[in-house]
Design an enzyme around this catalytic site. Sequence first.
Site, PDB file in Angstrom:
ATOM      1  N   ALA A  16       0.373 -10.399   4.648  1.00 47.25           N
ATOM      2  CA  ALA A  16       1.348 -10.342   5.460  1.00 47.25           C
ATOM      3  C   ALA A  16       0.761  -9.806   6.865  1.00 47.25           C
ATOM      4  O   ALA A  16       1.172  -8.597   7.262  1.00 47.25           O
ATOM      5  CB  ALA A  16       2.446  -9.291   4.716  1.00 47.25           C
ATOM      6  N   GLY A  19      -5.106 -13.256   7.496  1.00 43.41           N
ATOM      7  CA  GLY A  19      -5.548 -14.064   6.451  1.00 43.41           C
ATOM      8  C   GLY A  19      -7.264 -14.465   6.256  1.00 43.41           C
ATOM      9  O   GLY A  19      -7.950 -13.752   7.107  1.00 43.41           O
ATOM     10  N   ASP A 245       0.331 -14.521  -4.030  1.00 45.61           N
ATOM     11  CA  ASP A 245      -1.133 -13.926  -4.239  1.00 45.61           C
ATOM     12  C   ASP A 245      -1.297 -13.136  -5.439  1.00 45.61           C
ATOM     13  O   ASP A 245      -2.341 -12.929  -5.861  1.00 45.61           O
ATOM     14  CB  ASP A 245      -1.358 -13.016  -2.932  1.00 45.61           C
ATOM     15  N   THR A 266      -1.540  -3.736   0.539  1.00 42.51           N
ATOM     16  CA  THR A 266      -0.376  -3.281   1.275  1.00 42.51           C
ATOM     17  C   THR A 266       0.975  -2.963   0.470  1.00 42.51           C
ATOM     18  O   THR A 266       1.636  -2.121   0.304  1.00 42.51           O
ATOM     19  CB  THR A 266       0.216  -4.589   2.397  1.00 42.51           C
ATOM     20  N   ASN A 303       7.388  -3.936  -8.226  1.00 40.31           N
ATOM     21  CA  ASN A 303       6.874  -3.742  -6.703  1.00 40.31           C
ATOM     22  C   ASN A 303       6.851  -2.447  -6.372  1.00 40.31           C
ATOM     23  O   ASN A 303       8.003  -1.839  -6.282  1.00 40.31           O
ATOM     24  CB  ASN A 303       7.502  -4.526  -5.818  1.00 40.31           C
TER      25      ASN A 303
END
Length: 505
Positions: A16, A19, A245, A266, A303
């Site tokens: 996010a 890359g 991912d 993250t 999450n």
Amino acid sequence: MTTRLGPLHAAIDLGAGSGRVLIGGPFARVFHLAEVHRFHYAPRRAGGHLRWDVARLIEGIHAGLRLAWHEAAREGSSIASIGVDSWGVDYALLDAGGALVEEPICYRDDRTAAAMDAVLASMPREAIFSRTGIQFMPFNTIFQLAAHVRAGIPDRAKRLLLIPDFCHHHLCGSLVSERTNASTTQLLGARTGEWNDELFATLGLPRDLMPDVVDAGTALGTIGAGLCAALNITPAAVVAPGTHDTASAVAGAPLEPGWAYVSSGTWSLVGVERREPLLSAEALRAGLTNEAGIGRTVRLLTNVMGLWMLESCRREWEAEGRPQDLEPLLAGVARIEGPAGVVDPDDRRFFAPVSMVHELRSALKDTGQQDSGDPVLLTKVILDSLALRYAAVVSTIERLTGQPIPGIHIVGGGSLNAYLNQATADASGRPVLAGPVEATAIGNLLVQAMAAGSVGSIGEGRRLVAASFKPARFEPRNRDRWAHAAWQHRQIAPRGDERSPRDPR
């Protein structure tokens, strides 16, 4: 990477905001891996929203492809295929000719502030969960799309593609959605693996925008001739990996039987791999999610706010003229024997604050704990709180599934954080294995290798990864101190899935 390798695969791994492009594959019972490029594409305000800079993202992919082909040629090899994985939920809208209608809106945009309440007024939470099995997060695609409908979807929009699917479209013209990332939308049936038509109809969402759903490992096409000419590269297949991912990270994690995983970056994704979804009311109350895995598995997970908290603090400290390198911070944390305080890392106040440092200090004061602006102490608060939350999630999953979880395997960038690894072992009372760091790229490449026939199964690939990347092991210790910390954490962050009647001291 050694010379005289067979054909290589290229993985584009999009986070996010940044890359990477890596190349590799399995040869002579060793998994070879090399990073060739890193690039950045931070979201910025445009058209009234926080949007992804698509031009910079595509520019970074192009630069990475040139370097991937160059590195492969230098090694006397070639690139046989390429695949893209990314974060979940965000999407691009295309017109009838396949052109981008508008820049994708970032999941951290505030457009979904009231969307969840509006959706739940049309269909109860229990009904949505029983169909999709997905954890309720305000940025899920279901709420983004509802907000988009309310604001007005452009008439030109004819197809919705999630970010990695959009990148595949750019490479080869494909117009499909790979299943692992599609499941993060909260619009895919947990048992069918297809779009749930009832949800679209009840919520007034545009079902006609949605693409066909395909499995990981599907050949999507070949890099377009025009793009090959522009980049001076040779044609290669485009193969859908586990485009989410975390799905790729779990595929690339050499999990021991029954162990939980933490994909640490993250965000932290904490869970187990299963064959069937868990759609009970208890799973809903516990905040569990049933995301699709590779090979029609289910990633039962939660999450958890991850190292975003620490990185946000470090950016603030640097802006204030007192930069904090990670290694000295962690060394300072390790020297502190007693507790520094705990917070609930999943508190909404930490999602996108103006100041993470301010919110952390306020959270400590609001719960009657000692406030401190010391970077080392705040770092310890963050890492201890994450470890305690990981432990709580694993215990909850163990209780609700009835399956013992003997250990935890941490992969991703966070697996390099030895303090957090040890704290997770201590807080959970379970051994922890850490690594590989590049599990996401490895999983991406493994699926491509399976599509090419050079790896027979995920199990075979994981054995190869285990032999090629030796994880570090952390054994639990200091159980009495961590038992008290867990009790304290439950008082600050009470949930229906965590029950603690008394202080264990």
